[in-house]
Design a protein around this motif. Structure first.
Motif, mmCIF file in Angstrom:
data_model
loop_
_atom_site.group_PDB
_atom_site.id
_atom_site.type_symbol
_atom_site.label_atom_id
_atom_site.label_comp_id
_atom_site.label_asym_id
_atom_site.label_seq_id
_atom_site.Cartn_x
_atom_site.Cartn_y
_atom_site.Cartn_z
ATOM 1 N N VAL A 297 0.854 -1.181 0.000
ATOM 2 C CA VAL A 297 0.000 0.000 0.000
ATOM 3 C C VAL A 297 0.891 1.234 0.000
ATOM 4 C CG1 VAL A 297 -0.239 -0.190 2.527
ATOM 5 C CG2 VAL A 297 -1.834 1.262 1.253
ATOM 6 N N ARG A 298 0.529 2.186 -0.845
ATOM 7 C CA ARG A 298 1.269 3.460 -0.883
ATOM 8 C C ARG A 298 0.299 4.596 -1.073
ATOM 9 N NH1 ARG A 298 6.894 2.289 -4.057
ATOM 10 N NH2 ARG A 298 7.367 0.411 -2.888
ATOM 11 N N PHE A 299 0.795 5.801 -0.828
ATOM 12 C CA PHE A 299 -0.063 6.969 -1.026
ATOM 13 C C PHE A 299 0.770 8.142 -1.514
ATOM 14 C CE2 PHE A 299 0.807 10.152 2.298
ATOM 15 C CZ PHE A 299 1.688 9.455 3.113
ATOM 16 N N ARG A 300 0.082 9.078 -2.145
ATOM 17 C CA ARG A 300 0.706 10.364 -2.419
ATOM 18 C C ARG A 300 -0.360 11.437 -2.252
ATOM 19 N NH1 ARG A 300 -1.148 12.018 -7.256
ATOM 20 N NH2 ARG A 300 -1.513 10.467 -8.887
ATOM 21 N N GLY A 301 0.082 12.661 -2.122
ATOM 22 C CA GLY A 301 -0.868 13.738 -1.963
ATOM 23 C C GLY A 301 -0.253 14.839 -1.144
ATOM 24 N N SER A 302 -1.099 15.793 -0.806
ATOM 25 C CA SER A 302 -0.617 16.875 0.034
ATOM 26 C C SER A 302 -1.709 17.220 1.017
ATOM 27 C CB SER A 302 -0.279 18.097 -0.825
ATOM 28 O OG SER A 302 -1.424 18.511 -1.525
ATOM 29 N N GLY A 303 -1.295 17.523 2.215
ATOM 30 C CA GLY A 303 -2.294 17.844 3.224
ATOM 31 C C GLY A 303 -1.627 18.355 4.481
ATOM 32 N N CYS A 304 -2.447 18.524 5.494
ATOM 33 C CA CYS A 304 -1.950 19.029 6.774
ATOM 34 C C CYS A 304 -1.196 17.924 7.514
ATOM 35 C CB CYS A 304 -3.123 19.532 7.612
ATOM 36 S SG CYS A 304 -4.258 18.220 8.101
ATOM 37 N N ALA A 305 -0.628 18.278 8.640
ATOM 38 C CA ALA A 305 0.156 17.325 9.431
ATOM 39 C C ALA A 305 -0.677 16.112 9.822
ATOM 40 C CB ALA A 305 0.702 18.009 10.688
ATOM 41 N N ILE A 306 -1.929 16.348 10.220
ATOM 42 C CA ILE A 306 -2.771 15.239 10.686
ATOM 43 C C ILE A 306 -3.089 14.269 9.548
ATOM 44 C CG2 ILE A 306 -5.046 14.635 11.620
ATOM 45 C CD1 ILE A 306 -3.335 15.799 13.761
ATOM 46 N N SER A 307 -3.487 14.797 8.392
ATOM 47 C CA SER A 307 -3.870 13.896 7.299
ATOM 48 C C SER A 307 -2.654 13.148 6.754
ATOM 49 C CB SER A 307 -4.588 14.657 6.181
ATOM 50 O OG SER A 307 -3.704 15.500 5.484
ATOM 51 N N THR A 308 -1.513 13.821 6.660
ATOM 52 C CA THR A 308 -0.307 13.171 6.147
ATOM 53 C C THR A 308 0.192 12.102 7.113
ATOM 54 O OG1 THR A 308 0.305 15.213 5.014
ATOM 55 C CG2 THR A 308 2.045 13.568 5.300
ATOM 56 N N ALA A 309 0.243 12.446 8.386
ATOM 57 C CA ALA A 309 0.696 11.473 9.391
ATOM 58 C C ALA A 309 -0.282 10.307 9.478
ATOM 59 C CB ALA A 309 0.836 12.149 10.758
ATOM 60 N N SER A 310 -1.568 10.591 9.324
ATOM 61 C CA SER A 310 -2.570 9.534 9.379
ATOM 62 C C SER A 310 -2.378 8.560 8.212
ATOM 63 C CB SER A 310 -3.979 10.142 9.346
ATOM 64 O OG SER A 310 -4.958 9.122 9.334
ATOM 65 N N ALA A 311 -2.135 9.102 7.010
ATOM 66 C CA ALA A 311 -1.914 8.247 5.842
ATOM 67 C C ALA A 311 -0.654 7.399 6.032
ATOM 68 C CB ALA A 311 -1.796 9.099 4.576
ATOM 69 N N SER A 312 0.388 8.020 6.549
ATOM 70 C CA SER A 312 1.657 7.324 6.756
ATOM 71 C C SER A 312 1.505 6.185 7.760
ATOM 72 C CB SER A 312 2.707 8.334 7.243
ATOM 73 O OG SER A 312 3.915 7.683 7.560
ATOM 74 N N LEU A 313 0.918 6.478 8.893
ATOM 75 C CA LEU A 313 0.744 5.452 9.933
ATOM 76 C C LEU A 313 -0.246 4.376 9.492
ATOM 77 C CD1 LEU A 313 1.029 7.785 12.979
ATOM 78 C CD2 LEU A 313 2.158 5.577 12.880
ATOM 79 N N MET A 314 -1.246 4.789 8.696
ATOM 80 C CA MET A 314 -2.214 3.818 8.190
ATOM 81 C C MET A 314 -1.506 2.795 7.301
ATOM 82 S SD MET A 314 -5.431 4.483 5.629
ATOM 83 C CE MET A 314 -4.406 4.716 4.171
ATOM 84 N N THR A 315 -0.677 3.275 6.376
ATOM 85 C CA THR A 315 -0.003 2.340 5.463
ATOM 86 C C THR A 315 0.906 1.400 6.245
ATOM 87 O OG1 THR A 315 1.770 3.946 5.018
ATOM 88 C CG2 THR A 315 -0.072 3.890 3.478
ATOM 89 N N GLU A 316 1.596 1.930 7.241
ATOM 90 C CA GLU A 316 2.466 1.095 8.076
ATOM 91 C C GLU A 316 1.673 0.010 8.790
ATOM 92 O OE1 GLU A 316 6.406 3.195 9.983
ATOM 93 O OE2 GLU A 316 4.691 2.842 11.238
ATOM 94 N N THR A 317 0.503 0.404 9.275
ATOM 95 C CA THR A 317 -0.286 -0.491 10.113
ATOM 96 C C THR A 317 -0.986 -1.588 9.324
ATOM 97 O OG1 THR A 317 -0.685 1.374 11.588
ATOM 98 C CG2 THR A 317 -2.054 -0.573 11.926
#
Ligand code: ZN
Length: 151
Positions: A58-78
Motif C-alpha cells: 500500500v502506498r499513497f501520495r498527496g498533500s495535506g496538513c500534518a494530521i492527514s499526512t501522518a494519518s496516511a503514513s501510519l495507516m499504510t504502516e499499520t
C-alpha cells in the motif's frame, strides 16, 4: 492524558508528517482511490495491491496538513500484511478513537494509531485523520475511479 504522553504522541505525528512512510505509487495496484477534504484542503491518492485477501502493498501520495499526512503514513504502516477484514476492523476502531467513542471495537489492536486519540478534542480535524482511511476503503473495494469527499 499525561503531558509526557501527549508530547510523545505529538512527536510521532510530526515525525510521520516530515518523513511520511510508503509515499509513492504502485503501477500494478489493483485498487486506487482519490480523496479530498475540502474543509482543510487535504488531498490523497491511495494505491493497494491485494494478494489472497491480504494487503500485500500500500502506498499513497498527496498533500495535506500534518494530521492527514501522518494519518496516511501510519495507516499504510499499520495495514500492510493485514487481511482485508482486519484492515476494515482497524478503520472502525480508528474512527471510534478519533470521534471520541470511549469504548470503540478493537481499541487494543490500534497500537501506534493511538497517537491520534487527541484528535477527538478538535472536531474540525477528524476529517483530516479519517480521509486516508475512507480513501483506502474505496481502494480496497477496487473502485478505481472513486473520489472520496469527506464533508
Ligand atoms: Zn487536514
Amino acid at each position: 492524558m499525561p503531558d509526557e504522553l501527549d508530547e510523545l504522541y505529538q512527536q510521532t505525528i510530526l515525525d510521520h508528517y516530515r518523513q511520511p512512510r510508503n509515499v509513492g505509487e504502485l503501477p500494478d495496484a489493483d485498487g486506487r482511490a482519490e480523496g479530498h477534504n475540502p474543509l482543510c484542503g487535504d488531498h490523497v491518492v491511495v494505491f493497494v495491491v491485494v494478494r489472497d485477501g491480504v494487503v500485500h502493498d500500500v502506498r499513497f501520495r498527496g498533500s495535506g496538513c500534518a494530521i492527514s499526512t501522518a494519518s496516511a503514513s501510519l495507516m499504510t504502516e499499520t495495514i500492510k500484511g493485514r487481511t482485508l477484514d482486519e484492515a476494515r476492523a482497524l478503520f472502525r476502531s480508528f474512527h471510534a478513537l478519533v470521534t471520541g467513542q470511549t469504548r470503540g471495537p478493537g481499541r487494543e489492536a490500534l497500537g501506534k494509531l493511538e497517537v491520534f486519540g487527541n484528535v477527538r478534542n478538535f472536531p474540525a480535524r477528524v476529517k483530516c485523520a479519517t480521509l486516508p482511511w475512507h480513501t483506502l476503503e474505496a481502494a480496497l473495494e477496487r473502485r478505481t475511479d472513486a473520489v472520496v469527499t469527506t464533508e
